[in-house]
Write an enzyme that holds these catalytic residues in place. Sequence first.
Site, PDB file in Angstrom:
ATOM      1  N   HIS A  58      11.036 -10.394   0.220  1.00  0.00           N
ATOM      2  CA  HIS A  58      10.608  -8.650   0.160  1.00  0.00           C
ATOM      3  C   HIS A  58      11.985  -8.000   0.173  1.00  0.00           C
ATOM      4  CE1 HIS A  58       8.830  -4.897   0.957  1.00  0.00           C
ATOM      5  NE2 HIS A  58       7.747  -5.370   0.547  1.00  0.00           N
ATOM      6  N   PHE A  93       6.237   1.679  -4.255  1.00  0.00           N
ATOM      7  CA  PHE A  93       7.373   1.744  -4.004  1.00  0.00           C
ATOM      8  C   PHE A  93       8.106   2.898  -3.918  1.00  0.00           C
ATOM      9  CE2 PHE A  93       7.432  -2.862  -4.087  1.00  0.00           C
ATOM     10  CZ  PHE A  93       7.870  -3.383  -2.775  1.00  0.00           C
ATOM     11  N   TYR A 151       2.815   4.289   0.848  1.00  0.00           N
ATOM     12  CA  TYR A 151       3.562   5.149   1.990  1.00  0.00           C
ATOM     13  C   TYR A 151       2.552   6.055   3.047  1.00  0.00           C
ATOM     14  CZ  TYR A 151       7.974   3.726  -0.257  1.00  0.00           C
ATOM     15  OH  TYR A 151       8.884   3.245  -1.146  1.00  0.00           O
ATOM     16  N   ASP A 195       0.727  -1.157  -0.040  1.00  0.00           N
ATOM     17  CA  ASP A 195      -0.018   0.014  -0.037  1.00  0.00           C
ATOM     18  C   ASP A 195       0.836   1.003  -0.035  1.00  0.00           C
ATOM     19  OD1 ASP A 195       0.746  -0.240   2.504  1.00  0.00           O
ATOM     20  OD2 ASP A 195      -0.937  -0.080   3.615  1.00  0.00           O
TER      21      ASP A 195
END
Length: 229
Positions: A193, A88, A77, A75
């Site tokens: 990740h 990102f 920031y 989702d």
Amino acid sequence: MTDTPVADALTAFRASGSPWLSLPFFAGGEADAVAARVDARIAAGARVLPAPDRIFRALTETPPQDVRAVILGQDPYPTPGDANGLAFSFVGSGRLPASLKVILAEAGSDRAAGGDLTPWARQGVLLLNSALTVEAGKAGAHLRYGWAALTDEAVSAVSARPEPAVFLLWGAQARARATLIDATRHGVFESGHPSPLNRARDFPGSDPFGRANRWLAEHGRRPIEWRLG
């Protein structure tokens, strides 16, 4: 600001005529239900991010016919001013997020170039989050609001196209969507990740960008310039 900023953003996105509008998420009532739920949070006093005109930016910057690569995030920031609607991507004034630092290091980018990934999106990299909205200071707040259906449908739509694409799946949530992809026609590159909290540390050194470009070149598609700046 109107009383229904997210519903208004959805109306504007529909007016754009984007090919993504053929997805069931938009063609049915699901998008309207999600927008209403987010607008209800705003009416209750929550600060929702990113700005309404950036909520659908991943789709507007990268139409389906242009997609050469797909990167899935969680989702936006949750710090006001940091997100710009692309997974990102960081446009804030503070330090780069830790995960993005790791990503840019793998891409060979100079940190001085910043963290705005718009150049990737404009080359055909679909930077799509599982939730297109979040609340200030509350990461993951809208992950169960219904946005995930859009992400699933977008992944499936790219997989169904005849043109080959690469899918970079980082972390458990993204990797779970591998079942939606026809790996006989598309490149699927999985890893852990990029977050430093990933104890396995199996993202650094995995060469996702080099592997993606080699695969694209082998399948007759133009590689992507991943370096920023």
